[in-house]
Design a protein around this motif. Structure first.
Motif, short mmCIF file in Angstrom:
data_model
loop_
_atom_site.label_atom_id
_atom_site.label_comp_id
_atom_site.label_asym_id
_atom_site.label_seq_id
_atom_site.Cartn_x
_atom_site.Cartn_y
_atom_site.Cartn_z
N UNK A 232 -6.68 -6.27 -19.38
CA UNK A 232 -5.73 -5.69 -18.43
C UNK A 232 -4.49 -5.17 -19.15
N UNK A 233 -3.98 -5.92 -20.09
CA UNK A 233 -2.79 -5.48 -20.83
C UNK A 233 -3.04 -4.16 -21.54
N UNK A 234 -4.23 -3.99 -22.11
CA UNK A 234 -4.54 -2.77 -22.84
C UNK A 234 -4.83 -1.58 -21.93
N UNK A 235 -5.10 -1.84 -20.64
CA UNK A 235 -5.61 -0.79 -19.75
C UNK A 235 -4.68 -0.46 -18.60
N UNK A 236 -3.77 -1.36 -18.24
CA UNK A 236 -3.05 -1.23 -16.98
C UNK A 236 -2.21 0.04 -16.90
N UNK A 237 -1.56 0.44 -17.99
CA UNK A 237 -0.73 1.65 -17.93
C UNK A 237 -1.56 2.88 -17.57
N UNK A 238 -2.71 3.03 -18.22
CA UNK A 238 -3.54 4.19 -17.92
C UNK A 238 -4.21 4.07 -16.56
N UNK A 239 -4.27 2.84 -16.03
CA UNK A 239 -4.86 2.62 -14.71
C UNK A 239 -3.90 2.95 -13.58
N UNK A 240 -2.64 3.23 -13.91
CA UNK A 240 -1.65 3.56 -12.90
C UNK A 240 -0.61 2.49 -12.68
N UNK A 241 -0.73 1.36 -13.38
CA UNK A 241 0.24 0.29 -13.26
C UNK A 241 -0.11 -0.72 -12.19
N UNK B 25 -3.07 -3.35 -7.58
CA UNK B 25 -2.99 -4.19 -6.39
C UNK B 25 -3.44 -3.43 -5.16
N UNK B 26 -3.10 -2.15 -5.07
CA UNK B 26 -3.51 -1.37 -3.91
C UNK B 26 -5.01 -1.28 -3.78
N UNK B 27 -5.69 -1.01 -4.88
CA UNK B 27 -7.16 -0.96 -4.83
C UNK B 27 -7.73 -2.33 -4.51
N UNK B 28 -7.12 -3.38 -5.03
CA UNK B 28 -7.63 -4.71 -4.74
C UNK B 28 -7.48 -5.04 -3.25
N UNK C 174 -11.91 8.38 -10.22
CA UNK C 174 -10.69 7.79 -9.67
C UNK C 174 -9.97 7.07 -10.81
N UNK C 175 -8.78 6.55 -10.58
CA UNK C 175 -8.13 5.74 -11.62
C UNK C 175 -8.99 4.55 -12.03
N UNK C 176 -8.91 4.20 -13.30
CA UNK C 176 -9.74 3.12 -13.83
C UNK C 176 -9.39 1.77 -13.22
N UNK C 177 -8.33 1.74 -12.42
CA UNK C 177 -7.97 0.51 -11.72
C UNK C 177 -9.08 0.01 -10.82
N UNK C 178 -9.97 0.90 -10.36
CA UNK C 178 -11.08 0.47 -9.51
C UNK C 178 -11.97 -0.52 -10.26
N UNK D 3 0.82 -1.21 0.00
CA UNK D 3 0.00 0.00 0.00
C UNK D 3 0.86 1.26 0.00
N UNK D 4 2.05 1.20 0.56
CA UNK D 4 2.97 2.34 0.43
C UNK D 4 3.31 2.58 -1.03
N UNK D 5 3.52 1.50 -1.77
CA UNK D 5 3.79 1.64 -3.20
C UNK D 5 2.56 2.19 -3.93
N UNK D 6 1.37 1.79 -3.47
CA UNK D 6 0.14 2.31 -4.05
C UNK D 6 0.06 3.82 -3.88
N UNK D 7 0.28 4.31 -2.67
CA UNK D 7 0.16 5.75 -2.43
C UNK D 7 1.21 6.53 -3.21
N UNK D 8 2.37 5.93 -3.42
CA UNK D 8 3.41 6.59 -4.21
C UNK D 8 3.02 6.69 -5.68
N UNK D 9 2.42 5.61 -6.21
CA UNK D 9 2.07 5.58 -7.63
C UNK D 9 0.77 6.31 -7.94
#
Length: 318
Positions: free
Chosen positions: A253-262, A267-270, A220-224, A177-183
């Motif tokens: 996921x491959x087509x979307x992950x970069x725009x979702x924040x990586x 993983x942080x949202x999950x 929010x980021x599309x990662x949600x 989650x620290x990595x999540x807040x950084x990204x």
């Protein structure tokens, strides 16, 4: 529901009966629909959703938001809305189809894969809605995700005290989650459905025809939304059920992950969603033990910091 209004019925039912009667609906043919935050009834032509509690709720705000959605989302036509007996309500035309969660067991792997592909295609139109226009009508924050890093730490401590996580697991999740807040600041924000899942999807004649219930929509980021898609194919469960879905979900996921924040944002949202799920089941009078077990399994796997259940998904993308 019957032709006569039962004055002793719960307030949401009284509201539904009054509104439907005003539309000349056949009350004897109305049936109770799904929903855990609002009460829903369906006639042959109409659907009414009524807030479970009086006062300000999400339905009228949701009504304003869905008017911004493009037709490709499939949201049903709004007939009327208002406040009756203190309860917000929205009346829409009923679309032909069945709840996708209910028909899911009867679908073969090909239909399921097509359903997920079509769900995401409709979701993409949500993600393209103008954020400035949507923000005033979306939730200011999702109830499923802590607002600050401090809130997350507090929630993790509670799960440790409840015996659902050990200290080492909590530390592993904390580092993720620290990595999540950084990204997170680098992830572009879009309008998310916010509760993107098969129960909020309508299926008719082999096709996804609509995404429904936008009360948890959030900017929010599309990662949600992407997390929900990833979990359908890569979360805990019978591998024979999930494995056939992985090709289509992997492409999404491959087509979307970069725009979702990586990966760190995904993983942080999950992690945070599973924390909410687990805490919710722990507090429930009648907990869903399957949901509890799934959330706990997801968290313990993510605590290893190797991608957890999403490791096979992310292996070729890092």
């Amino acid at each position: 529901m019957t032709d006569s209004i039962d004055s002793n019925a719960p307030a949401p039912q009284l509201v539904a009966e009054e509104v439907l009667r005003g539309q000349g609906a056949d009350l004897s043919g109305a049936r109770r629909g799904r929903g855990w935050t609002n009460a829903t009834w369906l006639t042959d032509e109409l659907v009414i959703r009524v807030a479970a509690q009086p006062g300000t709720a999400d339905l009228l705000r949701e009504e304003r938001l869905v008017r911004l959605l493009p037709r490709e989302v499939g949201y049903p036509t709004i007939v009327d809305s208002g406040v009756t007996r203190g309860h917000e309500w929205v009346l829409t035309r009923r679309l032909a189809g069945e709840n996708l969660e209910e028909v899911w067991p009867s679908l073969d792997h090909t239909d399921r894969s097509r359903a997920l592909d079509q769900m995401w295609e409709r979701a993409r139109h949500i993600h393209r809605v103008d954020v400035a226009a949507a923000a005033p009508h979306a939730r200011s924050r999702s109830p499923f995700f802590p607002e600050t890093a401090g809130d997350v730490t507090t929630a993790l401590d509670r799960l440790v005290k409840a015996g659902e996580l050990n200290t080492s697991q909590a530390k592993g999740l904390g580092r993720s989650l620290e990595r999540f807040w950084t990204a997170l600041p680098g992830a572009r924000k879009v309008l998310n459905h916010g509760d993107f899942c098969t129960p909020n999807t309508l299926w008719n004649n082999g096709e996804v025809v609509a995404l429904l219930d936008f009360e948890f929509a959030v900017v929010a980021p599309v990662a949600i939304d992407l997390n929900e898609m990833a979990k359908m194919a890569f979360g805990p469960g019978d591998p024979e059920e999930r494995a056939p879905l992985r090709d289509v979900v992997g492409r999404i996921v491959e087509a979307t992950l970069d725009t979702a924040g990586g990966p760190d944002v995904l993983i942080g949202y999950s992690i945070m969603l599973e924390m909410w799920m687990l805490a919710n089941e722990l507090a429930a009078d009648d907990p869903d033990e399957a949901d509890r077990a799934t959330a706990a399994a997801m968290l313990r796997a993510f605590a290893e910091e190797d991608g957890g259940y999403f490791a096979p998904l992310l292996a070729g993308l890092r």
